[in-house]
Design a protein around this motif. Structure first.
Motif, PDB file in Angstrom:
ATOM      1  N   ARG A 107       0.243  -1.175   0.615  1.00 14.34           N
ATOM      2  CA  ARG A 107      -0.123   0.083   0.133  1.00 14.34           C
ATOM      3  C   ARG A 107       0.773   1.493   0.236  1.00 14.34           C
ATOM      4  NH1 ARG A 107      -3.412   0.216   5.406  1.00 14.34           N
ATOM      5  NH2 ARG A 107      -1.711   0.498   6.826  1.00 14.34           N
ATOM      6  N   PHE A 108       1.827   1.405   0.699  1.00 14.07           N
ATOM      7  CA  PHE A 108       3.023   2.884   0.267  1.00 14.07           C
ATOM      8  C   PHE A 108       3.676   2.504  -0.243  1.00 14.07           C
ATOM      9  CE2 PHE A 108       1.317   2.242   4.362  1.00 14.07           C
ATOM     10  CZ  PHE A 108       0.667   4.104   4.157  1.00 14.07           C
ATOM     11  N   PHE A 120      -5.616   3.465 -11.370  1.00 14.47           N
ATOM     12  CA  PHE A 120      -6.077   4.457 -12.140  1.00 14.47           C
ATOM     13  C   PHE A 120      -6.526   3.434 -13.657  1.00 14.47           C
ATOM     14  CE2 PHE A 120      -4.855   8.687 -10.716  1.00 14.47           C
ATOM     15  CZ  PHE A 120      -6.106   8.703  -9.711  1.00 14.47           C
ATOM     16  N   ALA A 148       5.055   5.713  -1.760  1.00 14.46           N
ATOM     17  CA  ALA A 148       4.529   6.591  -1.983  1.00 14.46           C
ATOM     18  C   ALA A 148       4.770   7.757  -0.796  1.00 14.46           C
ATOM     19  CB  ALA A 148       3.378   6.330  -1.148  1.00 14.46           C
ATOM     20  N   VAL A 149       5.186   9.518  -1.078  1.00 16.46           N
ATOM     21  CA  VAL A 149       5.236  10.479  -0.036  1.00 16.46           C
ATOM     22  C   VAL A 149       4.167  11.091   0.812  1.00 16.46           C
ATOM     23  CG1 VAL A 149       7.116  10.416  -0.570  1.00 16.46           C
ATOM     24  CG2 VAL A 149       6.164  11.015  -2.425  1.00 16.46           C
ATOM     25  N   ALA A 150       4.137  11.735   1.739  1.00 14.60           N
ATOM     26  CA  ALA A 150       3.404  12.769   1.693  1.00 14.60           C
ATOM     27  C   ALA A 150       3.468  13.935   1.031  1.00 14.60           C
ATOM     28  CB  ALA A 150       3.310  13.018   3.370  1.00 14.60           C
ATOM     29  N   GLY A 151       2.780  14.689   0.850  1.00 17.76           N
ATOM     30  CA  GLY A 151       2.378  15.882   1.023  1.00 17.76           C
ATOM     31  C   GLY A 151       2.042  17.540   1.096  1.00 17.76           C
ATOM     32  N   GLY A 152       2.252  18.433   0.551  1.00 19.42           N
ATOM     33  CA  GLY A 152       1.921  19.933   1.262  1.00 19.42           C
ATOM     34  C   GLY A 152       2.104  20.577   0.328  1.00 19.42           C
ATOM     35  N   PRO A 212       6.348   3.700   5.728  1.00 16.05           N
ATOM     36  CA  PRO A 212       6.534   4.575   5.931  1.00 16.05           C
ATOM     37  C   PRO A 212       7.569   4.888   7.254  1.00 16.05           C
ATOM     38  CG  PRO A 212       4.265   5.680   6.387  1.00 16.05           C
ATOM     39  CD  PRO A 212       5.114   4.035   5.942  1.00 16.05           C
ATOM     40  N   ASP A 232      -0.031  15.622  -7.580  1.00 16.42           N
ATOM     41  CA  ASP A 232       0.493  14.372  -7.817  1.00 16.42           C
ATOM     42  C   ASP A 232       1.427  13.947  -8.831  1.00 16.42           C
ATOM     43  OD1 ASP A 232      -1.631  12.757  -5.239  1.00 16.42           O
ATOM     44  OD2 ASP A 232      -2.844  13.684  -6.399  1.00 16.42           O
ATOM     45  N   ASN A 262       4.070  15.786  -6.998  1.00 14.17           N
ATOM     46  CA  ASN A 262       4.737  14.666  -6.051  1.00 14.17           C
ATOM     47  C   ASN A 262       5.717  13.521  -6.754  1.00 14.17           C
ATOM     48  OD1 ASN A 262       5.214  14.049  -3.598  1.00 14.17           O
ATOM     49  ND2 ASN A 262       3.200  13.309  -3.722  1.00 14.17           N
ATOM     50  N   SER A 300      -2.789  15.090   2.540  1.00 12.59           N
ATOM     51  CA  SER A 300      -2.106  14.013   2.731  1.00 12.59           C
ATOM     52  C   SER A 300      -2.137  13.597   4.041  1.00 12.59           C
ATOM     53  CB  SER A 300      -0.454  14.433   2.877  1.00 12.59           C
ATOM     54  OG  SER A 300       0.143  14.902   4.572  1.00 12.59           O
ATOM     55  N   ALA A 302      -1.044  13.859   6.971  1.00 14.14           N
ATOM     56  CA  ALA A 302      -0.280  13.381   8.159  1.00 14.14           C
ATOM     57  C   ALA A 302       0.230  14.582   8.593  1.00 14.14           C
ATOM     58  CB  ALA A 302       1.404  14.354   7.607  1.00 14.14           C
ATOM     59  N   PRO A 308      -7.090   5.660  -5.270  1.00 17.75           N
ATOM     60  CA  PRO A 308      -6.684   8.043  -4.980  1.00 17.75           C
ATOM     61  C   PRO A 308      -7.471   8.379  -6.403  1.00 17.75           C
ATOM     62  CG  PRO A 308      -5.269   6.111  -6.010  1.00 17.75           C
ATOM     63  CD  PRO A 308      -5.783   5.288  -4.939  1.00 17.75           C
ATOM     64  N   ILE A 319      -4.844  17.460  -2.548  1.00 15.28           N
ATOM     65  CA  ILE A 319      -3.930  16.060  -3.403  1.00 15.28           C
ATOM     66  C   ILE A 319      -4.302  14.668  -3.457  1.00 15.28           C
ATOM     67  CG2 ILE A 319      -2.109  14.055  -1.548  1.00 15.28           C
ATOM     68  CD1 ILE A 319      -1.153  16.852  -0.560  1.00 15.28           C
ATOM     69  N   ASN A 361      -4.001  11.402  -4.129  1.00 10.52           N
ATOM     70  CA  ASN A 361      -3.391  10.427  -3.246  1.00 10.52           C
ATOM     71  C   ASN A 361      -2.670   9.875  -2.312  1.00 10.52           C
ATOM     72  OD1 ASN A 361      -2.291   7.631  -3.691  1.00 10.52           O
ATOM     73  ND2 ASN A 361      -0.807   7.773  -5.091  1.00 10.52           N
ATOM     74  N   ALA A 384      -0.737   9.809   0.779  1.00  9.69           N
ATOM     75  CA  ALA A 384      -0.199   8.512   1.455  1.00  9.69           C
ATOM     76  C   ALA A 384       0.105   8.532   3.206  1.00  9.69           C
ATOM     77  CB  ALA A 384       1.431   9.302   1.926  1.00  9.69           C
ATOM     78  N   ASP A 385      -0.374   9.193   3.828  1.00  7.48           N
ATOM     79  CA  ASP A 385      -1.001   9.104   5.128  1.00  7.48           C
ATOM     80  C   ASP A 385      -2.318   8.952   5.526  1.00  7.48           C
ATOM     81  OD1 ASP A 385       1.438   9.033   6.737  1.00  7.48           O
ATOM     82  OD2 ASP A 385       1.500  11.278   6.949  1.00  7.48           O
ATOM     83  N   PRO A 440      -4.215   5.695   5.333  1.00  8.61           N
ATOM     84  CA  PRO A 440      -4.385   4.988   5.661  1.00  8.61           C
ATOM     85  C   PRO A 440      -4.413   5.133   7.425  1.00  8.61           C
ATOM     86  CG  PRO A 440      -2.725   4.771   4.225  1.00  8.61           C
ATOM     87  CD  PRO A 440      -3.223   5.732   3.990  1.00  8.61           C
ATOM     88  N   TYR A 441      -3.256   5.812   7.987  1.00 11.06           N
ATOM     89  CA  TYR A 441      -3.454   6.124   9.071  1.00 11.06           C
ATOM     90  C   TYR A 441      -4.501   7.511   9.881  1.00 11.06           C
ATOM     91  CZ  TYR A 441       1.306   3.993   8.314  1.00 11.06           C
ATOM     92  OH  TYR A 441       2.066   3.069   7.992  1.00 11.06           O
TER      93      TYR A 441
END
Ligand SMILES: Cc1ncc(COP(=O)(O)O)c(C=O)c1O
Lengths: 91, 429
Positions: free
Chosen positions: A55-56, A68, A87-91, B50, B203, B206, B259, B261, B310, B322, B324, B326-327, B329-330
């Protein structure tokens, strides 16, 4: 070899440090299976025990996220680039 | 940089500088628990999960509290709980944090609530909570030996990275969607770094950043290869709320999700405060807020799933766009564990909510804040959130950066000639 695969840093131990490798296959699943014959164990990093994408990890065929498309059954045209990216977190 | 790249397998010996990030002792995988030494790593070599910072805190309880209370008036008062070197407060940085916790009685009355607070992070140096995460990422990037600060961004992070790099005297490289709000593009550019507008959505950018990060070993992409440290900055939002409430936790919080986070780390902050004996354990519910046009986490929550599918974003809330996350599921884990929910709201509701918060409390939020207030209102309507329990909502960004969102629905009451007669004729008295 029909496609180019981009290998993320965390998997380059399998490819002897190579960032891109060539592979054969008509679908993402085929490409991963082909890679695994030459770099044993690499597919098991991308897929979990049930054989589905972890999943990551994100897999792209050219610009498109395979989630997709048809997931592992997504068609990989000859000459395309498959990228495996954490997979990476964003902002 | 080249030396630290090998640190995960071989601890520094041969005189290589050791990494001192205060109480941080290792990185550990959130999925499988695999541990590696501190370094510029973000994805687990075993399972791609992660990596997150693991700590050994030096003190707890009264002693820790006294140290925090005696600390500087910004996020560095929390240095004993962050992956930052000792002495961080004296290195040049933009010192975000200690933003206002505003008691929102007018909004509470309008919504039929008892006690409502707005944690207003638009008061940070570049007007969003991103200054917190970037401050921590910058500290780690320096300690790890990087020389360029970079990021893919939905806008606010671009501002924060460009400003922090400017203050630190290092180069920044920022990638943003080319269709971003003008205000975010121009303010980022003003800080003088390299700003790249990319024809694509977040995305896409990213993904590009992940690829560049793999090639440019000298670049710290704050939310990619420095992500474990970066994300810890959001814990300070949870810490500050607890301290500002007199060292206790609120009963309900509503947090915007991009995300995911930030939401996850605010919960982590609360959990740590309990573990360290800084606040009493008390149950709290965490609620997540998304715009319907980009609501993959809300969709997964409502469908009872634990994977997040996504989506391609289409909303005015661009800072949260965003597709997709990444966080994600958490976020689902936190929200379900605490008994909260994730809700999504339409763009029209977002605009209404921006105006509602401005009209009732004098706080002008950007679209992310609008999403949060609108979600609060919806959660009250569905009965998921209790109007009688103390609630804190997080306003994470400034309305001046998303003026276009409300430009067509607000304006002068009247436009008149500069005469008393005109004023009277306009019916304003
Ligand atoms: C103003 C604002 N609020 C909230 C968020 C969400 O943050 P996260 O990606 O940590 O969920 C962002 C992210 O870019 C943002 O810019």
């Amino acid at each position: 070899m029909s496609v180019t695969v981009r290998i993320p840093t965390v998997l380059r131990t399998y490819t002897g440090g190579q960032a891109t490798v060539d592979a054969d296959g008509a679908t993402v699943a085929d490409v991963l299976a082909d890679l695994d014959t030459r770099f044993p164990g690499i597919a098991g990093r991308v897929l979990d025990e049930r054989g589905v994408l972890r999943r990551f990890v994100n897999v792209y065929v050219d610009e498109d996220d395979v989630r997709f498309g048809d997931g592992l059954q997504t068609v990989v045209p000859i000459g395309s680039t498959v990228a495996v990216i954490p997979a990476v977190a964003g902002g | 940089m080249t030396t630290s790249a090998t640190l995960s397998t071989s601890p520094a010996t041969d005189g290589a500088p050791t990494i001192d990030l205060g109480p941080a002792v290792a990185l550990s995988c959130r999925e499988c628990g695999h541990r590696v030494d501190l370094g510029p790593f973000y994805a687990c070599t075993e399972c791609f999960g992660p990596l997150e910072v693991a700590y050994q805190f030096a003190s707890s309880g009264e002693e820790l509290r006294a140290a925090i209370e005696a600390g500087p008036d910004n996020i560095w008062r929390w240095a004993p709980l962050l992956p930052v070197p000792p002495g961080i407060a004296s290195t040049p940085n933009i010192n975000p944090g200690n933003t206002k916790l505003i008691r929102a009685d007018n909004l509470a009355r309008e919504l039929g609530m008892k006690t409502l607070w707005v944690k207003d992070d638009s008061g940070n140096p570049t007007h969003s909570f991103k200054d917190r995460v970037v401050a921590v990422a910058l500290a780690a990037a320096r300690e790890l030996g990087f020389s360029v600060l970079a990021c893919p961004s939905t806008g606010n992070l671009a501002n924060a990275v460009a400003a922090a790099a400017a203050r630190a005297g290092i180069r920044s490289v920022v990638l943003v969607p080319s269709n971003l709000e003008q205000q975010k593009i121009l303010t980022t550019a003003a800080y003088g770094g390299t700003l790249v507008a990319v024809d694509g959505n977040y995305d896409d950018i990213n993904r590009l950043a992940g690829q560049i990060a793999a090639e440019q070993e000298d670049w710290a992409f704050v939310n990619v290869n420095v992500r474990p440290y970066y994300a810890e900055g959001s814990k300070t939002l949870g810490y500050e709320v607890a301290e500002q409430l007199g060292w206790r936790l609120p009963k309900q919080v509503v947090i915007p999700i991009a995300s995911g986070a930030q939401l996850v780390k605010i919960d982590k902050g609360f959990t740590e405060l309990v573990e360290l004996g800084l606040v009493d354990a008390s149950p709290y519910k965490v609620f997540g807020a998304q715009a319907t046009g980009c609501s993959p986490v809300a969709a997964a929550f409502k469908a009872g799933e634990d994977v997040v599918r996504p989506v391609r974003p289409d909303t005015i809330a661009k800072s949260l766009a965003i597709g997709n996350p990444a966080d994600g599921p958490y976020v689902l884990d936190v929200v379900r564990r605490t008994g909260g929910a994730v809700e999504d709201v339409s763009d029209d509701d977002v605009i209404d909510a921006i105006k509602l918060l401005a009209r009732t409390e004098g706080i002008f939020a950007e679209t992310a804040g609008g999403v949060t207030v609108a979600t609060l209102r919806k959660l009250l309507a569905t009965g998921a959130l209790d109007p009688d329990e103390e609630t804190v909502i997080f306003n994470t960004g400034d309305g001046l950066k998303t003026l276009d969102a409300i430009a067509s629905s607000v304006g002068p009451t009247a436009t008149i000639k500069p005469t008393l007669a005109a004023f009277e004729q306009a019916g304003l008295v």
